[in-house]
Design a protein around this motif. Sequence first.
Motif, PDB file in Angstrom:
ATOM      1  N   PRO A  59       2.565  -5.930  16.769  1.00 47.02           N
ATOM      2  CA  PRO A  59       3.576  -6.226  15.748  1.00 47.02           C
ATOM      3  C   PRO A  59       3.210  -5.667  14.376  1.00 47.02           C
ATOM      4  CG  PRO A  59       3.180  -8.156  17.098  1.00 47.02           C
ATOM      5  CD  PRO A  59       2.124  -7.156  17.474  1.00 47.02           C
ATOM      6  N   LEU A  60       1.916  -5.679  14.022  1.00 42.78           N
ATOM      7  CA  LEU A  60       1.493  -5.081  12.761  1.00 42.78           C
ATOM      8  C   LEU A  60       1.811  -3.593  12.747  1.00 42.78           C
ATOM      9  CD1 LEU A  60      -2.024  -6.684  12.088  1.00 42.78           C
ATOM     10  CD2 LEU A  60       0.134  -7.201  10.938  1.00 42.78           C
ATOM     11  N   THR A  64       4.376  -1.485  10.143  1.00 38.13           N
ATOM     12  CA  THR A  64       3.824  -0.498   9.210  1.00 38.13           C
ATOM     13  C   THR A  64       4.133   0.946   9.598  1.00 38.13           C
ATOM     14  OG1 THR A  64       1.717  -0.377  10.412  1.00 38.13           O
ATOM     15  CG2 THR A  64       1.914  -2.054   8.684  1.00 38.13           C
ATOM     16  N   GLY A  65       4.610   1.155  10.829  1.00 39.67           N
ATOM     17  CA  GLY A  65       4.841   2.516  11.294  1.00 39.67           C
ATOM     18  C   GLY A  65       3.668   3.102  12.041  1.00 39.67           C
ATOM     19  N   ALA A  66       2.535   2.381  12.089  1.00 39.53           N
ATOM     20  CA  ALA A  66       1.371   2.866  12.828  1.00 39.53           C
ATOM     21  C   ALA A  66       1.643   2.946  14.324  1.00 39.53           C
ATOM     22  CB  ALA A  66       0.153   1.969  12.563  1.00 39.53           C
ATOM     23  N   ILE A  67       2.735   2.301  14.774  1.00 37.28           N
ATOM     24  CA  ILE A  67       3.087   2.329  16.191  1.00 37.28           C
ATOM     25  C   ILE A  67       3.332   3.753  16.676  1.00 37.28           C
ATOM     26  CG2 ILE A  67       5.573   2.056  15.816  1.00 37.28           C
ATOM     27  CD1 ILE A  67       3.467   0.362  18.582  1.00 37.28           C
ATOM     28  N   VAL A  98       6.926   1.127  25.535  1.00 39.38           N
ATOM     29  CA  VAL A  98       7.496   1.831  24.393  1.00 39.38           C
ATOM     30  C   VAL A  98       8.214   0.816  23.507  1.00 39.38           C
ATOM     31  CG1 VAL A  98       9.104   3.604  23.651  1.00 39.38           C
ATOM     32  CG2 VAL A  98       7.750   3.947  25.715  1.00 39.38           C
ATOM     33  N   SER A  99       7.841   0.781  22.252  1.00 43.68           N
ATOM     34  CA  SER A  99       8.416  -0.154  21.299  1.00 43.68           C
ATOM     35  C   SER A  99       9.827   0.266  20.894  1.00 43.68           C
ATOM     36  CB  SER A  99       7.521  -0.203  20.051  1.00 43.68           C
ATOM     37  OG  SER A  99       8.202  -0.746  18.952  1.00 43.68           O
ATOM     38  N   PRO A 100      10.701  -0.704  20.594  1.00 41.34           N
ATOM     39  CA  PRO A 100      12.021  -0.365  20.038  1.00 41.34           C
ATOM     40  C   PRO A 100      11.911   0.500  18.795  1.00 41.34           C
ATOM     41  CG  PRO A 100      11.959  -2.679  20.653  1.00 41.34           C
ATOM     42  CD  PRO A 100      10.555  -2.161  20.807  1.00 41.34           C
TER      43      PRO A 100
END
Length: 253
Positions: A59-60, A64-67, A98-100
């Motif tokens: 979630p972090l 932050t976009g680090a995903i 894969v994250s949304p």
Amino acid sequence: MEDIEDLTAALGGAVSRGEVFAVFQPQVALDTGDVVAVEGLCRWRHPELGLIAPDLFIPLAERTGAIHELGAFMVDECLEAVDFWHAGGQCVEVSVNVSPVQLADASFAELLAARLGDRALPPNSFTVEITESLPVTDLPMIVPRLVALQSLGLGVALDDFGTGHASFDQLDRLPVTELKIDRSLIQGDQADGDEVLVGIMAVAHARGLRVVAEGIETAAHLALARSLGCDRAQGFLLGLPMVRSDVDRLIAA
């Protein structure tokens, strides 16, 4: 324990510092008992705090976009692994969550297309796993990207299926090839679990979808998955998440 701000700062650049790594959990075909696939899972070992739970750092990373950096790393790790196994005659598939947030960015589909273009993998040897909790407002943008990924030969799995109120509605909207039944249903944590499971299997079979039972931790869980007619099973009883070298030995045995 460092606070969230410190962890967030530490997560930036964790990939380049070599703190992030992939582990793989086996999926077993219920008709043969063979390991036919693995799910790639992201792990972060903080230099001072040790392993950070994924339900904390993912979630972090999304906020932050680090995903995007983590996601690109996992795609490369999973593709390298499946390429190696297929080159050695081991037809093991791989899937990755894969994250949304990733799906909402056009660059993710472009990344996958570029990475796949460098390899000659058999169709459906790579599957992206999405959650049924995808924001409904994002679906008009996400669905065409999933269709585009399928056109590249990728599978699309709907993860943690059966626990959300919108499960079957999402299934109607999304171009999926596989359902992963949530562990809470397999483990009997929900009062209406049996009814939900019967409904899931009826829908899946009617649509020709592959079904994976998650959370297999006891012989009773495994027997339930078989009695339901699931295609595959995944859980601690069948294999813990492991580093790639351990998967290499497992599938070569």
